[in-house]
Design an enzyme around this catalytic site. Structure first.
Site, short mmCIF file in Angstrom:
data_model
loop_
_atom_site.label_atom_id
_atom_site.label_comp_id
_atom_site.label_asym_id
_atom_site.label_seq_id
_atom_site.Cartn_x
_atom_site.Cartn_y
_atom_site.Cartn_z
N HIS A 1 -7.43 9.56 -1.59
CA HIS A 1 -6.81 9.49 -0.27
C HIS A 1 -7.68 10.11 0.83
CE1 HIS A 1 -2.48 9.13 1.44
NE2 HIS A 1 -3.36 8.88 2.39
N ASP B 1 0.85 -1.19 0.00
CA ASP B 1 0.00 0.00 0.00
C ASP B 1 0.89 1.24 0.00
OD1 ASP B 1 -2.78 1.25 0.53
OD2 ASP B 1 -1.50 2.14 2.08
N LYS C 1 -2.68 5.99 -4.11
CA LYS C 1 -3.76 6.92 -3.81
C LYS C 1 -3.53 8.29 -4.40
CE LYS C 1 -3.87 4.79 0.80
NZ LYS C 1 -2.46 4.36 0.82
N TYR D 1 3.11 9.63 0.12
CA TYR D 1 4.10 8.95 0.94
C TYR D 1 5.52 9.13 0.43
CZ TYR D 1 0.11 6.20 2.79
OH TYR D 1 -1.07 5.80 3.34
#
Length: 290
Positions: free
Chosen positions: A116, A53, A83, A58
């Site tokens: 997200h 994921d 996302k 990120y």
């Protein structure tokens, strides 16, 4: 969680509402590349993780691509979710964000793509239209065969309802913060009643839950770690946990959840714990100081 089964290679999988099979356990990559290397993700692949994921926010997409390349594991054996970040929402923005994500991941498709957050910022008035435009872009990519499944992250029932009212392709996943002490029962029930698989981010409550007396009591009872209690709590309630760890020992421990079952009474005790371990995040409000 539909049709949970154990594949020949020993990995437990489930089937999403659109028929796509996915591993029951995932590896969360948030902060997994803080050392600016793919080492942690490489270790996770070596330990047997096949569902990763990530997200544009990120900053781990390129490291995940590097780790997959180094591993020698074929792309079709890895389930990748990413996302769309708050600043990437909207029809055209989402299309561009998707292309950047594919480039970062060095792949030509995603297994799962999610929005997200439902609001780009607390108090944003036009979130319904923005979410609908973003979803339309994702639907087109899905229909082109470039995404295998569509989902949401941090969407509560009123946010999901907005998508269901306008969509051609239904969401099959919703990621929410979920752990003993913050299990968001209303959202879980709403999703499960509509065949939307719930996934748990922060499934051990950012480690704050691990010292809770009930969690430590149950860890002793079942001869497992407190983290395994939290993760098994999710799995037994048909929620897929997304744990992250830089420790190989904990990676192994987090995967080893299928040799024990907790009694129903203990599951209910965990589900009704007083609130603890909450991150302070809520999609409709500014982050709370915890």
């Amino acid at each position: 969680m539909k049709n949970v089964q154990k594949a020949a290679e020993g990995m437990h999988t489930c089937t999403l509402a659109n028929g796509i099979e996915m591993p029951v356990l995932a590896f969360g990559t948030y902060k997994a590349a803080d050392q600016k290397s793919a080492d942690v993700i490489c270790s996770a692949i070596r330990e047997g993780y096949r569902y990763f994921d990530t997200a544009s926010f990120y900053g781990t997409e390129t490291y995940l691509a590097e780790a997959i390349k180094e591993s020698g594991v074929s792309r079709d054996e890895i389930f990748i979710a990413s996302k769309i970040w708050k600043e990437e929402m909207g029809y055209e923005n989402a299309k561009r964000a998707f292309e950047r994500t594919l480039e970062n991941l060095n792949t030509d498709y995603l297994d799962l793509y999610l929005i997200h957050w439902p609001l780009p910022e607390p108090g944003y008035k036009e979130w319904k239209a923005l979410d609908a435009q973003t979803w339309r872009a994702m639907e087109e990519l899905y229909e082109e065969g470039r995404i295998r499944a569509l989902g949401l992250s941090n969407f509560l029932p009123h946010h999901i309802e907005n998508i269901l009212n306008v969509c051609r392709i239904r969401p099959v996943v919703d990621q929410i913060e979920y752990h003993p002490g913050y299990s968001q029962e209303a959202t879980v029930r709403y999703c499960q009643d509509r065949d939307i698989l719930v996934q748990a981010w922060s499934p051990i409550g950012r480690r704050r839950v691990l010292d809770e007396p009930l969690v430590t009591e149950l860890a002793e009872k079942y001869a497992v770690s407190p983290a395994q209690i939290c993760l098994k709590f999710a799995v037994q309630r048909n929620v897929i946990p997304l744990p992250k760890s830089s420790s190989v020992q904990r990676m192994r421990e987090n995967m080893d959840l299928f040799f024990f079952e907790m009694e129903e009474e203990d599951i209910w005790r965990l589900a009704t714990m007083p609130q603890t371990g909450w991150s302070g995040e809520h999609p409709d409000r500014k982050r709370a100081a915890i």
